[in-house]
Design a protein around this motif. Structure first.
Motif, mmCIF file in Angstrom:
data_model
loop_
_atom_site.group_PDB
_atom_site.id
_atom_site.type_symbol
_atom_site.label_atom_id
_atom_site.label_comp_id
_atom_site.label_asym_id
_atom_site.label_seq_id
_atom_site.Cartn_x
_atom_site.Cartn_y
_atom_site.Cartn_z
ATOM 1 N N PHE A 145 25.879 59.847 6.535
ATOM 2 C CA PHE A 145 25.528 60.287 5.188
ATOM 3 C C PHE A 145 24.119 59.799 4.890
ATOM 4 C CE2 PHE A 145 26.751 55.987 4.425
ATOM 5 C CZ PHE A 145 26.138 55.577 3.243
ATOM 6 N N ALA A 146 23.513 60.391 3.882
ATOM 7 C CA ALA A 146 22.132 60.052 3.528
ATOM 8 C C ALA A 146 22.142 58.816 2.633
ATOM 9 C CB ALA A 146 21.457 61.227 2.837
ATOM 10 N N ASP A 168 30.940 73.326 7.619
ATOM 11 C CA ASP A 168 32.265 72.867 7.180
ATOM 12 C C ASP A 168 33.375 73.833 7.571
ATOM 13 O OD1 ASP A 168 31.914 70.310 5.591
ATOM 14 O OD2 ASP A 168 30.436 71.574 4.595
ATOM 15 N N ARG A 185 33.086 64.166 10.296
ATOM 16 C CA ARG A 185 32.715 64.284 8.887
ATOM 17 C C ARG A 185 32.771 62.953 8.138
ATOM 18 N NH1 ARG A 185 37.533 67.754 8.384
ATOM 19 N NH2 ARG A 185 36.091 69.438 7.904
ATOM 20 N N SER A 187 31.718 58.940 7.102
ATOM 21 C CA SER A 187 30.447 58.324 6.708
ATOM 22 C C SER A 187 29.721 57.698 7.882
ATOM 23 C CB SER A 187 30.687 57.269 5.626
ATOM 24 O OG SER A 187 31.485 56.210 6.129
ATOM 25 N N LEU A 191 25.798 64.609 9.910
ATOM 26 C CA LEU A 191 25.494 65.378 8.706
ATOM 27 C C LEU A 191 25.910 66.836 8.889
ATOM 28 C CD1 LEU A 191 21.918 64.282 7.508
ATOM 29 C CD2 LEU A 191 24.139 63.542 6.630
ATOM 30 N N SER A 192 26.593 67.356 7.902
ATOM 31 C CA SER A 192 26.908 68.789 7.878
ATOM 32 C C SER A 192 25.675 69.576 7.443
ATOM 33 C CB SER A 192 28.046 69.059 6.896
ATOM 34 O OG SER A 192 27.602 68.849 5.559
ATOM 35 N N LYS A 194 25.524 71.404 4.833
ATOM 36 C CA LYS A 194 25.403 71.211 3.393
ATOM 37 C C LYS A 194 24.786 69.850 3.061
ATOM 38 C CE LYS A 194 27.935 71.198 -0.978
ATOM 39 N NZ LYS A 194 27.203 69.996 -1.446
ATOM 40 N N GLN A 195 25.225 68.799 3.738
ATOM 41 C CA GLN A 195 24.653 67.472 3.497
ATOM 42 C C GLN A 195 23.163 67.449 3.844
ATOM 43 O OE1 GLN A 195 27.626 65.451 5.969
ATOM 44 N NE2 GLN A 195 28.051 64.094 4.228
ATOM 45 N N ALA A 196 22.817 68.088 4.964
ATOM 46 C CA ALA A 196 21.406 68.145 5.351
ATOM 47 C C ALA A 196 20.600 68.930 4.329
ATOM 48 C CB ALA A 196 21.276 68.772 6.739
ATOM 49 N N ASP A 198 21.294 69.348 1.159
ATOM 50 C CA ASP A 198 21.187 68.561 -0.073
ATOM 51 C C ASP A 198 20.076 67.518 0.036
ATOM 52 O OD1 ASP A 198 23.241 69.978 -1.228
ATOM 53 O OD2 ASP A 198 24.771 68.438 -0.894
ATOM 54 N N LEU A 199 19.979 66.868 1.183
ATOM 55 C CA LEU A 199 18.893 65.906 1.401
ATOM 56 C C LEU A 199 17.545 66.608 1.367
ATOM 57 C CD1 LEU A 199 17.911 63.038 2.205
ATOM 58 C CD2 LEU A 199 18.301 63.695 4.603
#
Length: 256
Positions: A145-146, A168, A185, A187, A191-192, A194-196, A198-199
């Protein structure tokens, strides 16, 4: 003043990233064979004679598989944390290793490399910022996670190698066993897309010129899908998908 970057390979089958200026370069990880590293650099017009050191992010085999042969052949120092070295099964007596410590900058020629901790299921994993004058390139892969370490460094970068490991829906509907899906998935996993994203959309600088989407899963992602996703949100940043089968082009990174 410029930095030149390329992904020589990116994925669970091997990771190796090149960052350098006109005189000096480093490799982050050495997860493909020495022969493949040489061949791919040669096709790009890059020379191993400019490579001054190898920096290791963590001990998983896709990041160190080619390290011993490459480092010994070119007499390159290997920067690696003591815990990573202990868990790597590398023969330390055959390598010139230098302890890597988070937030202690290392000067290689005119390149300044700073490692910082990240969340991943390894003994002591680190990511990297490579600076040359006021140009900064980040390597942000194998991240669960970021965390704040990642966010604060991501904000500074003119270019990044950014993990976008899985989609996902593809992971949910894929054949991986339940425990492995949870590991990916978690912590301390990856990174998914979506997580990437978002960052990227939340913290990228106005001067980020390139993002190289990295460490894509062969089974749980799709290069076209993630590129389209990032292209829609690029806001002037060039989006490149790093391949698990071949090198990317060499990209020139300049200051804003």
């Amino acid at each position: 003043m410029s930095l030149f970057i390329t992904s020589l390979n990116s994925g669970s089958n091997g990771n190796c990233y090149y960052v350098g200026n006109d005189r000096d370069a480093i490799l982050v990880d050495a997860g493909i064979s020495c022969r493949e590293t040489e061949k791919r650099m040669c096709r790009l017009g890059l020379s191993m004679s400019k490579v001054r050191a190898i920096f290791i992010s963590h001990e998983h085999s896709d990041h160190i598989r080619g390290l011993s042969v490459l480092a010994r052949k070119y007499q390159l120092p290997v920067f690696i944390t003591p815990a990573t070295l202990r868990h790597s099964r590398l023969d330390a007596e055959q390598l010139f290793t230098i302890p890597l410590i988070g937030y202690e900058p290392i000067l290689i020629g005119e390149l300044l490399i700073t490692a910082f901790p990240k969340s991943h299921d390894a003994s002591d994993p680190h990511s990297f910022i490579i600076s040359f004058h006021n140009i900064k390139v980040g390597v942000f892969t194998d991240i669960g996670f970021a965390c704040e370490h990642v966010i604060q460094h991501f904000k500074q970068c003119h270019a990044v190698f950014l993990e976008a490991n899985y989609d996902d829906e593809l992971l949910d509907n894929g054949y991986y066993p339940y425990y492995l899906k949870n590991r990916i998935r978690s912590s301390k996993g990856h990174l998914s897309n979506k997580q990437a994203l978002d960052l990227f959309t939340g913290y990228k600088s106005s001067f980020m010129s390139h993002v190289l989407l990295s460490h894509l899963s062969k089974n749980n992602n799709c290069p076209e899908l993630v590129k389209e996703l990032f292209d829609r949100n690029a806001d002037g940043t060039e989006v490149i998908v790093a391949s698990r089968y071949a090198e990317t082009a060499v990209y020139t990174i300049v200051s804003s």
